[in-house]
Design a protein around this motif. Structure first.
Motif: not given
Length: 288
Positions: A185-202, A213-220
């Motif tokens: 289970c992973l999260v993506a956090k911006d420079a302010a520490g806010k969670t902006v994306g996440y992903g699970f593997s099963i 898999l949820v992300a604010p943009d393609f690169a993330t």
């Protein structure tokens, strides 16, 4: 044989072994962990014959904002033609109000039945597989790029919010059940520490499944995806919602094959709930 020899039951955890056998009979790879998540987050129905043998099943998972997902609709080959599939679907449909949008991912064989019950096609889903995956080199991060970190318990509330905005409905119970099942289970956090994306593997019986898999943009999305697959040497699967052409191109360029485009069908609505474009990989077809 007659329909009266098959009785419809609400299924429980005790039915997991015959559910696995029924799944195997049609070439689907459900295992105990997946079925425990389904039963934790939703309800299942199935017919049993006079000897108590399970010969059919279906599942409905209800989310918080008048959205539900139907899946795992199976009738054993030996019992087809007796109307069991229709009874299974009617049991699921009657489980929710007519104001609830219901979605499902259809097989070719099931589509005529679903259409006869009022389902219409909303959009395609893109099922992508690869036998082995070596994550490509990720471009150097900029100072303002989100960082990818292991998920912590304090991230759960933010993940549920992000997931709800991505799919168009909160699904707190499901997200928490899936989190317990996940290999990573992973999260993506911006420079302010806010969670902006996440992903699970099963880890399933055959494939490592990437999603949600949820992300604010393609690169993330790519960064989360590559971290989730890092070190994995076996088969991989990701089911990509429609509208993520760049992500599908990335998968194709890295050896994935799009093996099918099953239709996402809906009832009680003209379209899927409003989504914000951040949904890159679904959890599984049963969950939407």
């Amino acid at each position: 044989m007659k329909n009266t020899t098959y009785l419809l039951h609400t299924l429980t955890q005790q039915d997991i072994p015959p559910l696995i056998a029924l799944s195997d009979s049609v070439g689907w790879d459900y295992d105990e962990a997946e079925l425990r998540t389904v039963l934790s987050a939703g309800s299942m129905f199935g017919h049993k014959d006079e000897d108590g043998q399970l010969v059919s099943c279906s599942a409905i998972i209800c989310y918080e904002d008048q959205l539900a997902s139907i899946g795992m609709v199976i009738v054993h080959d030996s019992c087809r033609g007796y109307g069991l599939g229709r009874e299974l679907m009617q049991a699921c449909l009657s489980f929710v109000s007519k104001e609830t949008t219901i979605m499902l991912v259809s097989t070719p064989a099931g589509k005529p039945l679903y259409e006869s019950l009022g389902f219409t096609t909303a959009e395609p889903l893109h099922k992508c597989l690869r036998d082995h995956f070596s994550p490509p080199t990720i471009p150097s991060m900029n100072a303002d790029d989100p960082v990818i970190l292991p998920m912590q318990l304090e991230d759960v509330a933010a993940i549920i919010e992000l997931d709800g905005q991505a799919i168009g409905s909160k699904r707190s119970l499901f997200v928490q059940a899936r989190m317990k099942q996940a290999a990573s289970c992973l999260v993506a956090k911006d420079a302010a520490g806010k969670t902006v994306g996440y992903g699970f593997s099963i880890q399933g019986p055959v494939n490592l499944i990437i999603g949600p898999l949820v992300a604010p943009d393609f690169a993330t999305a790519i960064r989360i995806f590559c971290r989730l697959t890092q070190g994995h040497t076996g088969k991989l699967r990701v089911d990509v919602p429609n509208g993520q052409a760049a992500f599908l191109d990335f998968l194709e360029q890295n050896g994935f094959t799009k093996v099918s485009e099953p239709p996402v069908m809906i009832a009680n609505a003209n379209q899927l709930p409003q989504r914000n474009g951040t949904y890159y990989g679904i959890a599984a077809q049963i969950f939407g």
